[in-house]
Design a protein around this motif. Structure first.
Motif, PDB file in Angstrom:
ATOM      1  N   LEU A   1       0.811  -1.208   0.000  1.00 17.53           N
ATOM      2  CA  LEU A   1       0.000   0.000   0.000  1.00 17.53           C
ATOM      3  C   LEU A   1       0.852   1.270   0.000  1.00 17.53           C
ATOM      4  N   LEU A   2       2.119   1.166   0.390  1.00 13.48           N
ATOM      5  CA  LEU A   2       3.001   2.335   0.353  1.00 13.48           C
ATOM      6  C   LEU A   2       3.576   2.608  -1.031  1.00 13.48           C
ATOM      7  N   MET A   3       3.396   1.676  -1.949  1.00 15.11           N
ATOM      8  CA  MET A   3       3.918   1.854  -3.301  1.00 15.11           C
ATOM      9  C   MET A   3       3.070   2.863  -4.070  1.00 15.11           C
ATOM     10  N   GLU A   4       3.679   3.522  -5.043  1.00 14.55           N
ATOM     11  CA  GLU A   4       2.980   4.500  -5.851  1.00 14.55           C
ATOM     12  C   GLU A   4       1.946   3.814  -6.740  1.00 14.55           C
ATOM     13  N   PRO A   5       0.762   4.422  -6.899  1.00 12.08           N
ATOM     14  CA  PRO A   5      -0.261   3.799  -7.764  1.00 12.08           C
ATOM     15  C   PRO A   5       0.146   3.848  -9.230  1.00 12.08           C
ATOM     16  N   VAL A   6      -0.241   2.815  -9.967  1.00 10.92           N
ATOM     17  CA  VAL A   6       0.057   2.729 -11.396  1.00 10.92           C
ATOM     18  C   VAL A   6      -1.258   2.621 -12.159  1.00 10.92           C
ATOM     19  N   ASN A   7      -1.189   2.918 -13.448  1.00  9.40           N
ATOM     20  CA  ASN A   7      -2.369   2.790 -14.298  1.00  9.40           C
ATOM     21  C   ASN A   7      -2.707   1.315 -14.459  1.00  9.40           C
ATOM     22  N   ILE A   8      -3.982   0.998 -14.316  1.00 11.35           N
ATOM     23  CA  ILE A   8      -4.382  -0.399 -14.361  1.00 11.35           C
ATOM     24  C   ILE A   8      -4.163  -1.009 -15.739  1.00 11.35           C
ATOM     25  N   ASN A   9      -4.099  -0.168 -16.773  1.00 11.00           N
ATOM     26  CA  ASN A   9      -3.850  -0.693 -18.121  1.00 11.00           C
ATOM     27  C   ASN A   9      -2.465  -1.329 -18.227  1.00 11.00           C
ATOM     28  N   ASN A  10      -1.533  -0.900 -17.393  1.00 10.53           N
ATOM     29  CA  ASN A  10      -0.195  -1.482 -17.422  1.00 10.53           C
ATOM     30  C   ASN A  10      -0.144  -2.869 -16.789  1.00 10.53           C
ATOM     31  N   LEU A  11      -1.212  -3.252 -16.088  1.00 14.40           N
ATOM     32  CA  LEU A  11      -1.241  -4.554 -15.409  1.00 14.40           C
ATOM     33  C   LEU A  11      -2.116  -5.569 -16.119  1.00 14.40           C
ATOM     34  N   LEU A  12      -2.690  -5.191 -17.268  1.00 14.57           N
ATOM     35  CA  LEU A  12      -3.578  -6.120 -17.963  1.00 14.57           C
ATOM     36  C   LEU A  12      -2.842  -7.353 -18.456  1.00 14.57           C
ATOM     37  N   SER A  13      -1.571  -7.221 -18.753  1.00 12.90           N
ATOM     38  CA  SER A  13      -0.802  -8.374 -19.222  1.00 12.90           C
ATOM     39  C   SER A  13      -0.462  -9.349 -18.109  1.00 12.90           C
ATOM     40  N   LEU A  14      -0.739  -8.962 -16.860  1.00 17.80           N
ATOM     41  CA  LEU A  14      -0.425  -9.816 -15.705  1.00 17.80           C
ATOM     42  C   LEU A  14      -1.680 -10.401 -15.085  1.00 17.80           C
ATOM     43  N   GLU A  15      -2.694 -10.662 -15.917  1.00 21.44           N
ATOM     44  CA  GLU A  15      -3.953 -11.194 -15.373  1.00 21.44           C
ATOM     45  C   GLU A  15      -3.770 -12.582 -14.780  1.00 21.44           C
ATOM     46  N   ASP A  16      -2.824 -13.354 -15.328  1.00 23.26           N
ATOM     47  CA  ASP A  16      -2.608 -14.703 -14.806  1.00 23.26           C
ATOM     48  C   ASP A  16      -2.021 -14.686 -13.397  1.00 23.26           C
ATOM     49  N   LYS A  17      -1.378 -13.582 -13.025  1.00 26.21           N
ATOM     50  CA  LYS A  17      -0.769 -13.452 -11.700  1.00 26.21           C
ATOM     51  C   LYS A  17      -1.595 -12.511 -10.826  1.00 26.21           C
ATOM     52  N   LEU A  18      -2.904 -12.753 -10.814  1.00 31.04           N
ATOM     53  CA  LEU A  18      -3.790 -11.855 -10.078  1.00 31.04           C
ATOM     54  C   LEU A  18      -3.536 -11.917  -8.577  1.00 31.04           C
ATOM     55  N   ASP A  19      -3.200 -13.093  -8.062  1.00 31.27           N
ATOM     56  CA  ASP A  19      -2.922 -13.199  -6.631  1.00 31.27           C
ATOM     57  C   ASP A  19      -1.695 -12.382  -6.228  1.00 31.27           C
ATOM     58  N   ASP A  20      -0.720 -12.267  -7.133  1.00 31.78           N
ATOM     59  CA  ASP A  20       0.471 -11.472  -6.826  1.00 31.78           C
ATOM     60  C   ASP A  20       0.191  -9.973  -6.902  1.00 31.78           C
ATOM     61  N   LEU A  21      -0.887  -9.598  -7.589  1.00 28.78           N
ATOM     62  CA  LEU A  21      -1.220  -8.183  -7.729  1.00 28.78           C
ATOM     63  C   LEU A  21      -2.127  -7.670  -6.619  1.00 28.78           C
ATOM     64  N   GLU A  22      -2.572  -8.552  -5.747  1.00 33.63           N
ATOM     65  CA  GLU A  22      -3.508  -8.115  -4.704  1.00 33.63           C
ATOM     66  C   GLU A  22      -2.844  -7.087  -3.797  1.00 33.63           C
ATOM     67  N   PHE A  23      -3.631  -6.085  -3.392  1.00 31.06           N
ATOM     68  CA  PHE A  23      -3.208  -4.960  -2.552  1.00 31.06           C
ATOM     69  C   PHE A  23      -2.247  -4.021  -3.291  1.00 31.06           C
ATOM     70  N   ARG A  24      -2.266  -4.086  -4.611  1.00 37.35           N
ATOM     71  CA  ARG A  24      -1.491  -3.129  -5.410  1.00 37.35           C
ATOM     72  C   ARG A  24      -2.376  -1.942  -5.723  1.00 37.35           C
ATOM     73  N   ARG A  25      -1.865  -0.733  -5.469  1.00 34.09           N
ATOM     74  CA  ARG A  25      -2.622   0.489  -5.725  1.00 34.09           C
ATOM     75  C   ARG A  25      -2.606   0.809  -7.215  1.00 34.09           C
ATOM     76  N   VAL A  26      -3.808   1.129  -7.760  1.00 39.18           N
ATOM     77  CA  VAL A  26      -3.945   1.400  -9.189  1.00 39.18           C
ATOM     78  C   VAL A  26      -4.815   2.636  -9.383  1.00 39.18           C
ATOM     79  N   ILE A  27      -4.714   3.206 -10.610  1.00 38.87           N
ATOM     80  CA  ILE A  27      -5.539   4.344 -11.021  1.00 38.87           C
ATOM     81  C   ILE A  27      -6.411   3.899 -12.197  1.00 38.87           C
TER      82      ILE A  27
END
Length: 345
Positions: free
Chosen positions: A100-126
């Motif tokens: 939660l202390l990490m800077e938020p990123v655009n969610i479009n940059n994470l679309l390629s990581l849909e298979d690793k959704l569990d690793d993306l949990e609690f990631r701040r996005v815009i």
């Protein structure tokens, strides 16, 4: 002479009488031999039974001793298990805090990581887009304490749709948990959506009737005015949230009923299907702290609630002390009980 001869004849025939007569003298000897044999044969049985009874008593006493210490061993094991659970909870909360202390990123940059959704949990996005209010889903009931007063309500989950021509807009729909809203707010929102759908369905027939009654140019002017009034500029909404996954309900939570639109817990694939979206749609919880005081609902989630748990590490420590103290008390009682038995003997 006659008497002496009679005596001799009697002595001669005495053995015959003793052999042929029904004398009972030899019977006692035979019965006594049988009884003595029975006594001799019965003595080993009594000795064997007398030897097995002490062994059984020793086994029972040993088993009873172990049973006295069994509750103490169980409670000690539960206390040790709480120590491991405390360490796991500390590691989990530290992981969430760092994410939660990490800077938020655009969610479009994470679309390629849909298979690793569990690793993306609690990631701040815009996320930027437009809410489709008609497809809102209400998960609850969920209670909230406001100024010491508990009020029932629901979580409002609405699809965030892409905006054509906006480069920062989401490329695919996103399910957004906009926060908590009271039950009265939900009822008003449903009434507004129903009225809006009814007005949109009656717009075209009313325009046709107006055209039949008036002239062509008058009808055209009214039609253009109505179209200008209906066309409203699209204002995108920016959501700062946290990627989450489906909830894990307890055994006391009822099952969801999508047909009747009753949702008791967050099931992301089921909610996405009900909204006409793919099952792998991202689910984001809004944590934006900028709330409009005039229209506060839905209230976004507080960031601090994401680094909390129903059972905190301090609670696990309290449970550990409770189990260890109970183990010590039960073990002390077992020792005291054994001392009483030895003193009686």
């Amino acid at each position: 002479m006659a008497s002496s001869s009679l005596a001799k004849s009697i002595t001669k025939f005495r053995p015959c009488f003793s052999l042929s007569g029904h004398s009972s003298t030899p019977l006692p000897s035979s019965s006594s031999s049988f009884s003595s044999a029975a006594v001799v044969s019965s003595t080993p049985d009594t000795n064997s039974s007398s030897l097995s009874q002490p062994q059984q008593k020793q086994r029972e006493s040993r088993l009873s001793k172990w049973l006295l210490f069994l509750p103490g061993a169980l409670t000690f094991g539960l206390g040790t298990w709480q120590i491991f659970r405390r360490q796991e909870k500390i590691a989990m909360l530290d992981y969430r805090r760092k994410r939660l202390l990490m800077e938020p990123v655009n969610i479009n940059n994470l679309l390629s990581l849909e298979d690793k959704l569990d690793d993306l949990e609690f990631r701040r996005v815009i996320c930027k887009g437009v809410f489709d209010e008609k497809k809102s889903i209400y998960v609850g009931p969920r209670s909230r304490s406001i100024s010491g007063v508990t009020e029932n309500g629901h979580y409002v989950i609405t699809p965030l749709m892409p905006v054509p021509g906006l480069p920062d807009s989401v490329q695919s729909p996103v399910l957004v948990n906009r926060g908590w809203a009271p039950r009265t707010w939900k009822e008003k929102a449903l009434e507004v959506n129903q009225q809006g759908s009814e007005q949109s369905s009656h717009t075209v027939p009313s325009l046709v009737q107006e055209g039949e009654r008036s002239s062509w140019w008058k009808f055209w002017s009214k039609k253009t005015e109505s179209l200008e009034n209906e066309i409203t500029p699209i204002t995108p909404v920016e959501v700062i949230g946290v990627i989450r996954t489906s909830e894990k309900p307890s055994i006391f939570v009822p099952a969801n009923d999508p047909d009747s639109r009753q949702w008791f817990y967050v099931d992301v694939p089921a909610i996405a299907r009900s909204s006409g979206l793919p099952e792998d749609t991202f689910y984001v919880e809004d944590i934006n702290e900028n709330v409009n005081p005039s229209d506060p609902y839905p209230i976004p989630k507080d960031v601090n609630t994401l680094i909390r748990s129903s059972v905190m590490p301090q609670d696990h420590l309290n449970y550990t002390l409770t189990w260890y103290s109970l183990s010590a008390a039960v073990t002390f009682m077992a020792f005291k009980r054994l001392r009483q038995k030895t003193s009686r003997r």
